[in-house]
Scaffold this motif. Structure first.
Motif, PDB file in Angstrom:
ATOM      1  N   ARG A   5      -5.478   0.568   4.624  1.00  0.00           N
ATOM      2  CA  ARG A   5      -5.345   0.423   3.165  1.00  0.00           C
ATOM      3  C   ARG A   5      -5.044   1.771   2.527  1.00  0.00           C
ATOM      4  N   LYS A   6      -5.653   2.835   3.021  1.00  0.00           N
ATOM      5  CA  LYS A   6      -5.377   4.175   2.496  1.00  0.00           C
ATOM      6  C   LYS A   6      -3.921   4.560   2.735  1.00  0.00           C
ATOM      7  N   ALA A   7      -3.404   4.245   3.917  1.00  0.00           N
ATOM      8  CA  ALA A   7      -2.012   4.566   4.234  1.00  0.00           C
ATOM      9  C   ALA A   7      -1.062   3.771   3.350  1.00  0.00           C
ATOM     10  N   ILE A   8      -1.325   2.499   3.141  1.00  0.00           N
ATOM     11  CA  ILE A   8      -0.478   1.667   2.284  1.00  0.00           C
ATOM     12  C   ILE A   8      -0.499   2.196   0.843  1.00  0.00           C
ATOM     13  N   LEU A   9      -1.668   2.569   0.353  1.00  0.00           N
ATOM     14  CA  LEU A   9      -1.796   3.111  -0.994  1.00  0.00           C
ATOM     15  C   LEU A   9      -1.037   4.440  -1.124  1.00  0.00           C
ATOM     16  N   ALA A  10      -1.137   5.289  -0.114  1.00  0.00           N
ATOM     17  CA  ALA A  10      -0.438   6.579  -0.136  1.00  0.00           C
ATOM     18  C   ALA A  10       1.082   6.375  -0.133  1.00  0.00           C
ATOM     19  N   VAL A  11       1.575   5.449   0.682  1.00  0.00           N
ATOM     20  CA  VAL A  11       3.011   5.164   0.729  1.00  0.00           C
ATOM     21  C   VAL A  11       3.491   4.617  -0.614  1.00  0.00           C
ATOM     22  N   ALA A  12       2.708   3.766  -1.234  1.00  0.00           N
ATOM     23  CA  ALA A  12       3.062   3.206  -2.541  1.00  0.00           C
ATOM     24  C   ALA A  12       3.119   4.297  -3.610  1.00  0.00           C
ATOM     25  N   MET A  13       2.186   5.232  -3.569  1.00  0.00           N
ATOM     26  CA  MET A  13       2.172   6.325  -4.543  1.00  0.00           C
ATOM     27  C   MET A  13       3.372   7.248  -4.355  1.00  0.00           C
ATOM     28  N   VAL A  14       3.686   7.591  -3.128  1.00  0.00           N
ATOM     29  CA  VAL A  14       4.849   8.459  -2.854  1.00  0.00           C
ATOM     30  C   VAL A  14       6.140   7.748  -3.248  1.00  0.00           C
ATOM     31  N   GLY A  15       6.230   6.473  -2.921  1.00  0.00           N
ATOM     32  CA  GLY A  15       7.432   5.708  -3.265  1.00  0.00           C
ATOM     33  C   GLY A  15       7.649   5.619  -4.771  1.00  0.00           C
TER      34      GLY A  15
END
Length: 91
Positions: A5-15
């Motif tokens: 979930r942390k990785a998905i959230l980080a990817v969403a923020m960068v995107g």
């Protein structure tokens, strides 16, 4: 919170940051390129006329035309602007 979930959230923020930056660059790139120019005059490539009229130099510095023929037909307001170092706006 799980690592996935942390990785998905980080990817969403960068995107979202990249998309926002791209939209901002597309909206403001054209107007900022035009505003970056500091040149106030357009250089001319025409040869000076035979009447002795001085062309505005490419550097943007105005030099008044003190030719006697030019001075004879010049208004007082135009002469005052030339003496002040301004590009004349009156005939």
């Amino acid at each position: 919170m799980s690592p996935i979930r942390k990785a998905i959230l980080a990817v969403a923020m960068v995107g979202s940051t990249l998309v926002g930056g791209g939209i901002g660059a597309a909206l403001f790139a054209g107007s900022s390129a035009n505003a970056a120019s500091t040149q106030t005059t357009t250089p001319t490539t025409a040869a000076p006329s035979s009447s002795g009229a001085a062309a505005t130099p490419a550097g943007g510095t105005f030099h008044s035309n003190e030719n006697a023929t030019h001075e004879a037909g010049e208004s007082a307001a135009r002469e005052a602007q030339e003496n002040a170092g301004q590009v004349p706006t009156v005939p």
